[in-house]
Design a protein around this motif. Structure first.
Motif, PDB file in Angstrom:
ATOM      1  N   ARG A  53      34.176  25.882  41.888  1.00 20.74           N
ATOM      2  CA  ARG A  53      34.510  27.308  41.940  1.00 20.74           C
ATOM      3  C   ARG A  53      33.309  28.170  41.569  1.00 20.74           C
ATOM      4  O   ARG A  53      33.057  29.219  42.191  1.00 20.74           O
ATOM      5  CB  ARG A  53      35.674  27.600  40.993  1.00 20.74           C
ATOM      6  N   GLN A  54      32.536  27.737  40.558  1.00 19.94           N
ATOM      7  CA  GLN A  54      31.344  28.498  40.171  1.00 19.94           C
ATOM      8  C   GLN A  54      30.324  28.534  41.296  1.00 19.94           C
ATOM      9  O   GLN A  54      29.732  29.586  41.581  1.00 19.94           O
ATOM     10  CB  GLN A  54      30.736  27.887  38.912  1.00 19.94           C
ATOM     11  N   ARG A  69      28.052  35.713  45.938  1.00 21.67           N
ATOM     12  CA  ARG A  69      27.177  36.760  45.383  1.00 21.67           C
ATOM     13  C   ARG A  69      25.837  36.795  46.107  1.00 21.67           C
ATOM     14  O   ARG A  69      25.287  37.870  46.360  1.00 21.67           O
ATOM     15  CB  ARG A  69      26.965  36.525  43.889  1.00 21.67           C
ATOM     16  N   GLU A  70      25.278  35.636  46.394  1.00 19.56           N
ATOM     17  CA  GLU A  70      24.001  35.597  47.103  1.00 19.56           C
ATOM     18  C   GLU A  70      24.126  36.156  48.507  1.00 19.56           C
ATOM     19  O   GLU A  70      23.210  36.810  49.009  1.00 19.56           O
ATOM     20  CB  GLU A  70      23.488  34.161  47.148  1.00 19.56           C
ATOM     21  N   LYS A 108      26.574  44.229  47.036  1.00 22.46           N
ATOM     22  CA  LYS A 108      27.990  44.509  47.314  1.00 22.46           C
ATOM     23  C   LYS A 108      28.921  43.459  46.719  1.00 22.46           C
ATOM     24  O   LYS A 108      30.138  43.546  46.900  1.00 22.46           O
ATOM     25  CB  LYS A 108      28.216  44.587  48.824  1.00 22.46           C
ATOM     26  N   ALA A 109      28.358  42.500  46.034  1.00 21.97           N
ATOM     27  CA  ALA A 109      29.183  41.442  45.456  1.00 21.97           C
ATOM     28  C   ALA A 109      30.080  42.012  44.363  1.00 21.97           C
ATOM     29  O   ALA A 109      29.692  42.930  43.641  1.00 21.97           O
ATOM     30  CB  ALA A 109      28.297  40.340  44.878  1.00 21.97           C
ATOM     31  N   PRO A 110      31.285  41.493  44.203  1.00 24.88           N
ATOM     32  CA  PRO A 110      32.181  41.976  43.137  1.00 24.88           C
ATOM     33  C   PRO A 110      31.601  41.645  41.764  1.00 24.88           C
ATOM     34  O   PRO A 110      30.882  40.661  41.609  1.00 24.88           O
ATOM     35  CB  PRO A 110      33.484  41.217  43.386  1.00 24.88           C
ATOM     36  N   PRO A 111      31.900  42.461  40.755  1.00 26.90           N
ATOM     37  CA  PRO A 111      31.356  42.193  39.410  1.00 26.90           C
ATOM     38  C   PRO A 111      31.921  40.901  38.833  1.00 26.90           C
ATOM     39  O   PRO A 111      33.013  40.455  39.191  1.00 26.90           O
ATOM     40  CB  PRO A 111      31.802  43.409  38.597  1.00 26.90           C
TER      41      PRO A 111
END
Length: 328
Positions: A60-61, A68-69, A74-77
Motif C-alpha cells: 500500500r505504501q 504521488r510521483e 496535485k497529489a493528495p496530502p
C-alpha cells in the motif's frame, strides 16, 4: 516355603505399581510435549500473519508513493497517523488560545508577580531528613540546571518550618527532594509565599555521568521550553516550572531546559545547542540530568497535608478509565 509363598504376591504388587507410575509419567511427558508443539504452531501462525500484514502494508505504501510521483503537486496530502495524543478525549478544562477568562485568572494568581517582573527567582533546594548520597547528588544536579538556587541540609526540621524560614529569607520557590530506599523518588515544589504546592513522582532518573557524550554546563541563564500543557491544571503546573528560572535567558550560553508533557508525564531535558558552520543546522549536546515527573497532587497555598485544600489529586483507579484521557 510358606515364607517364600507369602513374599511372592508382594513383589508382584510392587512391580505392578511401578508400571502404573511409569504410565502416569509417560502421560505427563506426552501432555507437555503436545502443549509445546501447540505453542510452536501458534507462534508460527502468528509470525506468518505478521509477515503477511507487513507485506500488505509495504504494498500500500509503494502504491501511494507511485501515485504521488505520477500526480506531483496535485497529489493528495499525506494522511495524519492516528495516535493516542491526537485522538485524546476532549476535556472541559482545555484552554483555547487567548481565552479571556484564563488570561484574567493568570494575571491575578499567586505567580503573577513573577510574570509581571516584580520578583526575581531565588530557589531553595533541600531534601528528606538525613538524606543519603544519591539524593544529595540529585540536588546538586538540580542546582546545576536552576540559576540562583541554593542547597541546604534539612536534617530533622519539619517541612512547615522550612517553608516559614524560606519565606522569611525571601526565597521565591522551595524544592524538596524525597527519597525511598536511599534513592530520590519524589519532588515537592512549593511557590512562596502563597503557594501553590505540587508533588511529583520521579521516574527514569539518569545522572549526568550516566549519559553518553555528556557536555559541561555553564553558568548562563537557560532558555526554558514548556511544551504541550493544554489544560487549566497544565497551565498552573507550567507556570510553577517557569517561576524557577530567571526572566531573561543569556542566549550566548545556548543552554535550553525543556519540560515536555506527553500523556501526563513531564520529561525533563537539559541541552546546549550548537550551530553548524553554514548555520542551516543545529546539533544538541545533552548536559543532564534526565528524568520524568508524574503529578500526584496539587494543593492551594503552601505545604499543609492536614488542613490544606487540594485542587487536584490523582486517583488512578477512578480517573484512568480511558487511555485517551489526560489531565495536563
Amino acid at each position: 516355603m510358606e515364607d517364600e509363598g507369602d513374599d511372592m504376591p508382594e513383589t508382584s504388587q510392587m512391580s505392578q505399581s511401578s508400571k502404573g507410575g511409569d504410565g502416569v509419567g509417560t502421560a505427563k511427558t506426552a501432555l507437555k510435549s503436545s502443549r509445546k508443539m501447540s505453542r510452536m504452531v501458534k507462534n508460527e501462525k502468528g509470525r506468518a500473519m505478521r509477515l503477511q500484514k507487513a507485506a500488505a502494508k509495504r504494498e500500500r505504501q509503494n502504491a501511494r508513493q507511485k501515485v504521488r510521483e505520477t500526480l506531483g503537486e496535485k497529489a493528495p496530502p499525506k494522511e495524519v497517523p492516528r495516535t493516542i495524543e491526537n485522538t485524546r478525549e476532549v476535556d472541559a478544562t482545555m484552554v483555547e488560545p487567548e481565552d479571556e477568562e484564563v488570561m484574567h485568572d493568570e494575571a491575578h494568581d499567586e505567580m503573577a508577580a513573577y510574570f509581571n517582573r516584580e520578583t526575581t527567582p531565588k530557589v531553595l533546594i533541600t531534601m528528606s531528613p538525613y538524606a543519603k548520597v544519591m539524593t544529595w547528588k540529585f540536588c546538586y544536579e538540580l542546582r546545576k540546571c536552576i540559576p540562583n538556587s541554593e542547597i541546604f541540609s534539612r536534617k530533622g526540621v519539619a517541612l512547615k518550618k522550612v517553608v516559614k524560614q524560606a519565606t522569611k529569607k525571601e526565597y521565591t520557590d522551595l524544592i524538596v527532594v524525597h527519597e525511598d530506599r536511599k534513592k530520590p523518588n519524589g519532588i515537592v515544589l512549593c511557590h512562596l509565599p502563597e503557594g501553590p504546592t505540587a508533588y511529583f513522582k520521579i521516574n527514569s532518573l539518569k545522572f549526568s555521568k550516566e549519559i553518553k557524550n555528556v557536555g559541561e554546563s555553564t553558568s548562563h541563564f537557560p532558555e526554558v521550553i514548556l511544551n504541550n500543557f493544554n489544560t487549566r491544571l497544565g497551565h498552573t503546573v507550567a507556570r510553577m516550572f517557569a517561576c524557577l528560572f530567571p526572566h531573561d535567558p543569556k542566549f550566548t550560553g545556548r543552554r535550553v531546559v525543556t519540560l515536555h508533557n506527553q500523556r501526563d508525564y513531564v520529561f525533563f531535558r537539559h541541552h546546549r545547542y550548537e550551530f553548524k558552520k553554514d548555520g542551516s543546522k543545529a546539533a544538541l549536546l545533552e548536559l543532564g540530568p534526565r528524568f520524568t515527573l508524574r503529578l500526584k497532587w496539587l494543593q492551594k497555598g503552601t505545604f499543609d497535608t492536614r488542613c490544606g485544600e487540594y485542587e487536584w489529586v490523582l486517583k488512578r483507579h477512578e480517573m484512568e478509565t480511558s487511555r485517551r484521557r489526560f489531565f495536563l
